[in-house]
Write an enzyme that holds these catalytic residues in place. Structure first.
Site, short mmCIF file in Angstrom:
data_model
loop_
_atom_site.label_atom_id
_atom_site.label_comp_id
_atom_site.label_asym_id
_atom_site.label_seq_id
_atom_site.Cartn_x
_atom_site.Cartn_y
_atom_site.Cartn_z
N GLU A 94 -1.90 -7.41 -3.16
CA GLU A 94 -0.64 -6.73 -3.43
C GLU A 94 0.04 -6.33 -2.12
OE1 GLU A 94 0.58 -2.55 -5.75
OE2 GLU A 94 -1.51 -3.01 -5.26
N ASP A 197 -14.32 2.35 6.97
CA ASP A 197 -13.67 2.08 8.25
C ASP A 197 -12.36 2.86 8.31
OD1 ASP A 197 -13.21 1.02 10.76
OD2 ASP A 197 -12.62 -0.95 10.06
#
Length: 294
Positions: A94, A197
């Site tokens: 997306e 992360d």
């Protein structure tokens, strides 16, 4: 057939709608992958490319995004498909147009991250190995957090550093620190769903001001490891931390554990980039060992 036509055909097959994009629009911001925007009059997609041999990296990223989306907490771009063509691998997801953040948006990010962390598993690890930057990140399921962090995070990075020739002193400190992990990890965390992360470059805000996180290295671990990384390079702000701690306060002793958790990322940077990160890792280990007088 060009790679772009191949990807367009794959998108059409996955969506059931013909996708006829114009020329790809190059996007900046990444140092590992090539990123582009593909769009026609009706659809817009975000595409990342790398060498064909890195397909498993994109497959793991897609799985991670789906897990994060399943927490129904902080927004992530939904993955559509992965594949290879013309000697390259790709992931299609997306496309989210990002806008400016605000204090209230940062507070929402803190609240929603705490909600994500309440998504939990019975052990530490994940369904497969993935990557942290360009480095493999092992995620074998383990019931004990100390063992997981010592072997699959710090121990793995130290072994990588030895293979990269990063100094005897680093290895000597590392061996002492691995032995000290039980004394440093002196609490009982729950296996929380982590982005893995989460630095400032992997958090944005959509045009409605809703937080968005991306480029995950997903696993189930101590939520403090996630919060520690947000502090490593900055950029999250006081409102983010106040909202997170209001939703789920951190345990006593976090300040020491934060250094141990961020050592993993500094070791990874030392393995990827070398330079001053080696010295920074050594100083962090000396600090931690000094607190235990080892």
């Amino acid at each position: 057939m060009s790679i772009w036509q191949h990807i367009a055909n794959h998108i059409s097959a996955e969506t059931g709608t013909d996708f006829c994009p114009g020329e790809p629009h190059s996007l900046g911001g990444g140092c590992i992958n090539t990123a582009v925007q593909l769009s026609d009059q009706d659809q817009c997609w975000f595409v990342k490319l790398n060498q064909a041999a890195r397909l498993s990296m994109f497959e793991a990223e897609a799985l991670g995004l789906r897990d994060l989306a399943g927490a129904n907490a902080i927004r992530v771009p939904l993955p559509l498909c992965t594949g290879t063509a013309q000697g390259q691998s790709y992931i299609v997801m997306e496309y989210i147009s990002l806008g400016a953040g605000s204090r209230s948006a940062a507070a929402r990010a803190g609240e929603q991250l705490a909600q994500q962390h309440r998504q939990q598993a019975e052990a530490f690890g994940w369904q497969c190995d993935n990557t942290i930057g360009s480095t493999r990140q092992p995620n074998h399921w383990c019931p004990d957090w100390i063992t997981f962090w010592r072997e699959q995070r710090l121990g793995f990075q130290l072994a990588e550093a030895a293979g990269n020739g990063l100094g005897n002193h680093l290895q000597q400190l590392g061996e002492k620190l691995l032995q000290a992990c039980p004394a440093l990890l002196d609490h009982q965390p729950q296996p929380s769903l982590l982005h893995g992360d989460l630095w400032g470059g992997n958090l944005g805000y959509d045009e409605q001001g809703q937080p968005v996180i991306y480029d995950p290295a997903t696993y189930y671990g101590d939520r403090e490891a996630e919060i520690a990384m947000t502090e490593l390079f900055g950029g999250f702000g006081a409102d983010f931390y106040a909202a997170y701690n209001n939703a789920w306060p951190l345990d006593a002793g976090y300040a020491t554990r934060k250094t141990l958790y961020n050592l993993y990322h500094i070791l990874n940077h030392a393995n990827m980039f070398g330079g001053g990160y080696v010295g920074q890792a050594q100083r962090m280990m000396e600090q931690l060992l000094g607190e235990l007088r080892l």
